[in-house]
Scaffold this active site. Structure first.
Site, PDB file in Angstrom:
ATOM      1  N   HIS A 112     157.134  49.396  67.012  1.00  0.00           N
ATOM      2  CA  HIS A 112     156.107  49.942  67.887  1.00  0.00           C
ATOM      3  C   HIS A 112     155.489  51.182  67.246  1.00  0.00           C
ATOM      4  O   HIS A 112     155.652  52.294  67.736  1.00  0.00           O
ATOM      5  CB  HIS A 112     156.706  50.252  69.264  1.00  0.00           C
ATOM      6  CG  HIS A 112     157.070  49.009  70.004  1.00  0.00           C
ATOM      7  ND1 HIS A 112     158.263  48.839  70.665  1.00  0.00           N
ATOM      8  CD2 HIS A 112     156.387  47.855  70.168  1.00  0.00           C
ATOM      9  CE1 HIS A 112     158.291  47.629  71.200  1.00  0.00           C
ATOM     10  NE2 HIS A 112     157.172  47.021  70.920  1.00  0.00           N
ATOM     11  N   GLU A 163     163.107  43.766  73.087  1.00  0.00           N
ATOM     12  CA  GLU A 163     164.545  43.679  72.761  1.00  0.00           C
ATOM     13  C   GLU A 163     165.329  43.156  73.968  1.00  0.00           C
ATOM     14  O   GLU A 163     166.208  42.298  73.829  1.00  0.00           O
ATOM     15  CB  GLU A 163     165.092  45.049  72.344  1.00  0.00           C
ATOM     16  CG  GLU A 163     166.559  44.950  71.935  1.00  0.00           C
ATOM     17  CD  GLU A 163     167.239  46.310  71.791  1.00  0.00           C
ATOM     18  OE1 GLU A 163     166.645  47.227  71.212  1.00  0.00           O
ATOM     19  OE2 GLU A 163     168.392  46.426  72.278  1.00  0.00           O
ATOM     20  N   CYS A 172     172.663  52.222  69.714  1.00  0.00           N
ATOM     21  CA  CYS A 172     172.896  52.258  68.260  1.00  0.00           C
ATOM     22  C   CYS A 172     173.121  53.687  67.772  1.00  0.00           C
ATOM     23  O   CYS A 172     172.646  54.646  68.375  1.00  0.00           O
ATOM     24  CB  CYS A 172     171.759  51.577  67.516  1.00  0.00           C
ATOM     25  SG  CYS A 172     170.281  52.570  67.360  1.00  0.00           S
ATOM     26  N   ASN A 183     162.087  54.436  71.980  1.00  0.00           N
ATOM     27  CA  ASN A 183     163.007  55.512  71.573  1.00  0.00           C
ATOM     28  C   ASN A 183     162.267  56.832  71.403  1.00  0.00           C
ATOM     29  O   ASN A 183     162.829  57.889  71.623  1.00  0.00           O
ATOM     30  CB  ASN A 183     163.805  55.098  70.334  1.00  0.00           C
ATOM     31  CG  ASN A 183     162.996  55.175  69.074  1.00  0.00           C
ATOM     32  OD1 ASN A 183     162.918  56.221  68.472  1.00  0.00           O
ATOM     33  ND2 ASN A 183     162.365  54.078  68.691  1.00  0.00           N
TER      34      ASN A 183
HETATM   35  S1  SF4 Z   1     169.060  51.058  63.963  1.00  0.00           S
HETATM   36 FE1  SF4 Z   1     168.842  51.161  66.195  1.00  0.00          FE
HETATM   37  S2  SF4 Z   1     166.718  51.750  66.570  1.00  0.00           S
HETATM   38 FE2  SF4 Z   1     166.862  51.079  64.433  1.00  0.00          FE
HETATM   39  S3  SF4 Z   1     166.266  48.919  64.515  1.00  0.00           S
HETATM   40 FE3  SF4 Z   1     168.504  49.036  64.648  1.00  0.00          FE
HETATM   41  S4  SF4 Z   1     168.956  49.022  66.820  1.00  0.00           S
HETATM   42 FE4  SF4 Z   1     166.774  49.515  66.608  1.00  0.00          FE
END
Ligand code: SF4
Length: 292
Positions: A39, A123, A188, A218
């Site tokens: 995005h 997602e 994550c 995010n």
């Molecule tokens: S590290 Fe986290 S924010 Fe980056 S693509 Fe993977 S899941 Fe998404």
């Protein structure tokens, strides 16, 4: 005015790997990415400029190769593409894949899946696409509508703030004391690092600039986190969005960026702030104290 950067900011390994894969594959054969790879408008414009096609719907794919984005997709969606005779390449981040596995494992063990996240986010659509029964909650209002189940299996969209997820899990346990609630932490590590670093930054700075796409979840979460600790927080896409008046009387400005923000955009914003700071200093040189 001094300018400092968050200890962790900007593009994560998952997004870097997805972009690299898209460019590599497109150099070998024409490629369509299904949905926004990330995005971030700058990244998408660069991909288009290099000939990568971006489509939102299966029926608009006109190349033999199609790439699933870092946000991932359900197995059902992937199978739909295979049935159309397409060669499916997956740029799904391994940490999104971990979230898929966690949710499927909870469902297979008899837990009713509850995903903390944005229902319409790509997602989350991928995380829920292989489930027949599930709930998605984002806040206390959604929690109030959640029905009772003897076993509840909770996981989260990877980019949700850790503290919000933990709070909602505690509220679920409180609301359903007779249910067995199992939580698997799927936020994550890059998101946690950027969130924690943003808190430290916002605590120290009078102005915080958060760089990232308007649709980046995010990035918006980083803005919300910084606003809890700092009154002057601004979300910008790039250096063109910056306004001199935001920094009036500020001694310390902070910089952070979402996980899909390219390094070049962060550098550009940092340079703008440094140039601005140098101009302010030239116009208002510090007064030498008179020592008597
Ligand atoms: S590290 Fe986290 S924010 Fe980056 S693509 Fe993977 S899941 Fe998404």
């Amino acid at each position: 005015m001094r300018v400092i950067k968050a200890e962790h900011l900007g593009m994560c390994f998952g997004v870097r790997d997805a972009i690299a894969l898209a460019l590599r594959e497109n150099a070998a054969a024409p490629l369509t990415i299904l949905g926004d790879l990330v995005h971030n408008e700058t990244v998408l414009a660069d991909l288009r400029a290099q000939g990568v096609r971006l489509q939102s719907f299966d029926e608009d794919i006109a190349t033999a190769n199609v790439l699933i984005t870092a946000h991932g997709a359900s197995q059902r969606a992937v199978e739909r593409l295979h049935r159309r005779g397409l060669n499916v390449l997956e740029a799904t981040c391994p940490l999104v894949r971990f979230a898929h596995d966690a949710i499927l494992q909870l469902a297979a063990s008899g837990f009713h899946p509850v995903i903390i996240g944005q229902r319409d986010h790509v997602e989350v659509r991928g995380l829920t696409g292989d489930l027949d029964n599930f709930d998605v909650i984002l806040d206390e209002n959604d929690l109030a509508k959640l029905g009772e189940h003897p076993r509840l299996g909770v996981a989260a969209q990877t980019t949700q703030p850790q503290n919000k997820v933990e709070k909602l899990v505690a509220q679920i346990r409180e609301r359903f004391p007779d249910s067995e609630v199992r939580f698997i932490d799927t936020v994550c590590r890059p998101t946690k690092q950027r969130q924690n670093a943003a808190v430290e930054l916002a605590r120290r700075c009078e102005v915080v600039i958060v760089i990232g796409g308007a649709q980046s979840n995010n990035t918006r979460e980083l803005v919300a986190t910084c606003r809890r600790y700092c009154l002057r927080v601004h979300h910008v896409k790039n250096a063109h969005d910056l306004r001199a008046e935001w920094f009036t009387d500020a001694q310390l400005a902070g910089l952070t960026a979402g996980t899909s923000t390219p390094d070049a955009t962060v550098d550009e914003v940092e340079q703008w702030l440094k140039n601005f700071s140098a101009q302010v200093l030239t116009k208002n040189p510090p007064q030498l104290e008179t020592i008597l």
